[in-house]
Motif scaffolding. Structure first.
Motif, PDB file in Angstrom:
ATOM      1  N   GLN A   1     116.427  42.710  74.394  1.00 48.79           N
ATOM      2  CA  GLN A   1     117.565  43.372  73.743  1.00 48.79           C
ATOM      3  C   GLN A   1     117.944  44.710  74.387  1.00 48.79           C
TER       4      GLN A   1
ATOM      5  N   LEU B   1     121.298  44.778  76.163  1.00 50.68           N
ATOM      6  CA  LEU B   1     122.439  44.758  75.244  1.00 50.68           C
ATOM      7  C   LEU B   1     122.777  46.155  74.737  1.00 50.68           C
TER       8      LEU B   1
ATOM      9  N   ASN C   1     125.769  48.254  75.945  1.00 50.95           N
ATOM     10  CA  ASN C   1     127.114  47.999  75.414  1.00 50.95           C
ATOM     11  C   ASN C   1     128.125  47.609  76.486  1.00 50.95           C
TER      12      ASN C   1
ATOM     13  N   LYS D   1     127.483  41.081  76.674  1.00 53.02           N
ATOM     14  CA  LYS D   1     127.146  40.368  75.452  1.00 53.02           C
ATOM     15  C   LYS D   1     126.050  39.327  75.713  1.00 53.02           C
ATOM     16  N   PRO D   2     125.351  38.886  74.648  1.00 50.55           N
ATOM     17  CA  PRO D   2     124.215  37.975  74.835  1.00 50.55           C
ATOM     18  C   PRO D   2     124.544  36.705  75.618  1.00 50.55           C
TER      19      PRO D   2
ATOM     20  N   GLU E   1     126.929  36.176  77.705  1.00 50.39           N
ATOM     21  CA  GLU E   1     127.201  36.519  79.109  1.00 50.39           C
ATOM     22  C   GLU E   1     125.893  36.678  79.877  1.00 50.39           C
TER      23      GLU E   1
ATOM     24  N   GLN F   1     122.543  30.509  69.053  1.00 50.30           N
ATOM     25  CA  GLN F   1     123.223  31.252  70.120  1.00 50.30           C
ATOM     26  C   GLN F   1     122.872  30.683  71.486  1.00 50.30           C
TER      27      GLN F   1
END
Length: 347
Positions: free
Chosen positions: A258, A261, A264, A267-268, A270, A295
């Motif tokens: 994480q 991520l 910013n 995105k996950p 991606e 996901q």
């Protein structure tokens, strides 16, 4: 999906590798085409919700997404972890990651329970050991087999090869490789690999020492993500060598637990798409809840090979955040170095 020269060269172009990487992949292109005439073998096949790719030169078919072993040990309720494993297997994720040391053996125990009642037959089971001596490695292999409730492990890997001296210890007389090879001859394990997350130079050293000992690994696990390309890059320095040698590429830390991520800038899905777009056999990702499992399947459903322009745009977006490694803490801190915190595990 049949593969021809144009398809393979498109994959090379889309990989986003530098000149050396392109050269290595072009050599691999010729090798694959030669080996698969007159009936080409697909790079990946779709079954149900999942894509499957070949595990290097082994001939094994593994899911493009692998279930991370550390994360399935995180839910406080053991049954929740078991349900995650079984749901993943039922929906087509067959690559199961684990390690002798995850949660002091708790992840392997959960995995062993989950693989009962016919689920072992659905899984390509991988685990890792920390031992650098023959005695420590032998003990850890036998403990893993007992926890996993199986008579064999599909892929056993030397874990956390993160120090320049690790390869020398593993291949030394009385070192861990002796135990691993003996276990393979005894039918306890099928394939052999190694993992590490610290520096590509250590991976290259491990491959060189293996070569000096006339040994070729079946698989190698390493960080592959949208920021790695900019900082001490496994993608640029190690991946071309693995492809050239027919060694399966196992991607990990696509989101850096994480941390990536938190930049910013990405995105996950991606993150998963980028790692899947590389010549990876599987991308191992942490899954500790049903929404995160869903996901992962959504990333597979929506995946299409990225164009060179798409890769370039994504890397341009992540470059500034990536330059100092501040979101790849596994490279720049000891936070992820479990054997540094527990040196007795090395033996």
């Amino acid at each position: 999906m049949d593969i021809n020269r144009r398809d393979l060269l498109k994959l090379v172009s889309a990989s986003g590798l530098g000149g050396a990487g392109v050269f290595a992949l072009q050599g691999f292109t010729k090798q694959v085409l030669a080996q698969n005439q007159p009936k080409p073998t697909p790079l990946q096949i779709k079954k149900g919700e999942m894509l499957y790719r070949q595990l290097g030169r082994t001939g094994e078919q593994v899911s493009v997404i692998g279930l991370g072993g550390h994360h399935i040990g995180r839910p406080k309720d053991e049954q929740e972890g078991i349900n995650l494993i079984r749901t993943a297997l039922d929906r087509g994720i067959n690559f199961m990651d684990n390690s002798w040391d995850y949660h002091n053996g708790g992840s392997e125990i959960r995995m062993g329970k989950a693989l009962q009642n016919g689920y072992r037959q659905k899984a390509f089971l991988m685990t890792k050991i920390d031992g650098r001596t023959k005695a420590a490695a032998t003990k850890q292999i036998d403990e893993s087999l007992k926890r996993l409730q199986t008579d064999h492990i599909d892929l056993l890997q030397h874990h956390e090869v993160i120090r320049m001296e690790d390869p020398d210890r593993i291949f030394a007389p009385g070192g861990a490789m002796e135990a691993v090879v003996e276990a393979q001859k005894a039918g306890k394990i099928r394939y052999i690999g190694f993992t590490g997350h610290k520096d590509p130079l250590v991976h290259l050293r491990m491959l060189e020492v293996a070569n000096q000992n006339k040994f070729r690994f079946d698989a190698v696990q390493m960080p592959l993500n949208v920021m790695d390309a900019h900082f001490r890059s496994f993608e640029r320095q190690v991946l071309p060598r693995l492809v050239q040698d027919g060694i399966a590429v196992l991607g990990m830390k696509s989101m850096g637990d994480q941390n990536i991520l938190k930049s910013n800038v990405v995105k996950p899905i991606e993150c998963l798409h980028y790692a899947m777009n590389l010549p990876t056999s599987t991308v191992i990702t942490g899954i500790e809840s049903m929404p995160i499992l869903n996901q992962a399947f959504e990333a597979v459903r929506t995946f299409t090979p990225m164009s060179q322009e798409q890769v370039k745009a994504l890397l341009n977006r992540t470059r500034q955040a990536a330059l100092k490694g501040q979101y790849e803490l596994f490279k720049t801190t000891s936070q992820f170095d479990s054997t540094a915190k527990n040196p007795e595990w090395l033996g």
